[in-house]
Design an enzyme around this catalytic site. Structure first.
Site, PDB file in Angstrom:
ATOM      1  CE1 TYR A 155      -4.035   2.052   0.914  1.00  0.00           C
ATOM      2  CE2 TYR A 155      -2.555   3.138   2.446  1.00  0.00           C
ATOM      3  CZ  TYR A 155      -3.758   3.095   1.772  1.00  0.00           C
ATOM      4  OH  TYR A 155      -4.668   4.102   1.960  1.00  0.00           O
ATOM      5  CE  LYS A 159      -3.423   4.987  -1.218  1.00  0.00           C
ATOM      6  NZ  LYS A 159      -4.500   5.488  -2.091  1.00  0.00           N
TER       7      LYS A 159
END
Ligand code: NAP
Length: 247
Positions: A155, A159
């Site tokens: 993740y 990002k």
């Protein structure tokens, strides 16, 4: 605040942060394409709310991880609501695990939806924006893309990737009157964070200088600002909306 003209496409707008962004942009007068992956009824509820308040909106199912679906999303939004001026790349998923336990598919699913999805939708919306020499692209990153987070290597990589993507595309399209920015939320109360164990949630709350979790509306107002005429001279930036968590 006055939004730039045109339709707003908000990915992952059936719930959480995307829903609040769709409602806020509609409140400020934009026709809104409410994208969703699977929860049709939730997306339709957002559309009904906007319509009941006198706005224009349609729900469009599309998996942003698939390039052809992102193209179709933008095509349908333009056919039903008019040229896209604002794209909000909000759709995102988590598949948290410590790195040694992370499965290949957990890595790939998160990268495909959270990072490739931003690439697909931006490419799809950009062509028209370039022609019209106007547009706003706003992607929802996360403070973990700046700070890292144990258990979220996939993740956080996605990002952080959004942040590099944002700065690069901002440089590519600035001369055509298009701005490209990212918003980096901290801990926002949604289904995504609601899945975390209560002890983990409390540990986060104790680390937030402003002393509370963010609400989806806190993020939505920052997105609306970046989509407004007032933000015309801001590009390539990452605006943290985190109550001071990353300080
Ligand atoms: P959420 O409540 O889990 O909602 C996710 C949304 O994304 C839903 O509308 C879902 O649609 C949609 N979606 C998922 N996969 C999709 C796909 N492949 N194609 C299209 N839509 C898809 O998440 P959230 O907390 O509101 O988070 C929204 C964004 O903010 C994400 O990018 C997330 O990473 C980021 N963020 C959140 C926080 C936080 O604390 N909550 C913090 C930092 C960043 P369905 O309803 O149809 O499944």
């Amino acid at each position: 605040m006055v939004l730039i003209p045109g339709t707003a496409v908000v990915t992952g707008a059936s719930r959480g942060i995307g829903r609040a962004i769709a409602l806020e942009l509609a409140r400020l007068g934009a026709p809104v394409a409410v994208n969703y992956a699977g929860r049709r009824e939730a997306a339709q509820e957002v559309v009904d709310l906007i319509t009941a308040r006198g706005g224009r909106a349609v729900a469009i199912q599309a998996d942003v991880a698939e390039p052809a679906e992102a193209q179709r999303l933008v095509g349908e939004a333009e056919a039903l609501l008019g040229p896209v001026g604002i794209l909000v790349n909000n759709a995102g998923i988590t598949r948290d695990n410590l790195l040694l336990r992370m499965k290949e598919e957990d890595w790939e699913d998160v990268l495909k939806t959270n990072l490739s999805g931003v690439f697909h939708c931006t490419q799809a919306a950009l062509r028209g924006m370039l022609k019209r020499r106007n547009g706003r692209i706003i992607s929802i990153a996360s403070i973990v893309g700046l700070t890292g987070n144990a258990g979220q290597a996939n993740y956080a990589a996605a990002k952080a990737g959004i942040i590099g993507f944002t700065k690069s595309v901002a440089k590519e399209v600035a001369s055509r009157g298009i701005t490209v920015n990212a918003v980096a939320p901290g801990f926002i109360a949604t289904e995504m964070t609601g899945k975390l164990p209560v002890e983990v949630q409390e540990a986060y709350r104790n680390r937030i200088p402003l002393g509370r979790f963010g609400e989806p509306e806190d993020v939505a107002r920052a997105v609306a600002f970046l989509a407004s005429e007032e933000a015309a001279y801001i590009t390539g930036q990452v605006l943290a909306v985190d109550g001071g968590l990353a300080l």
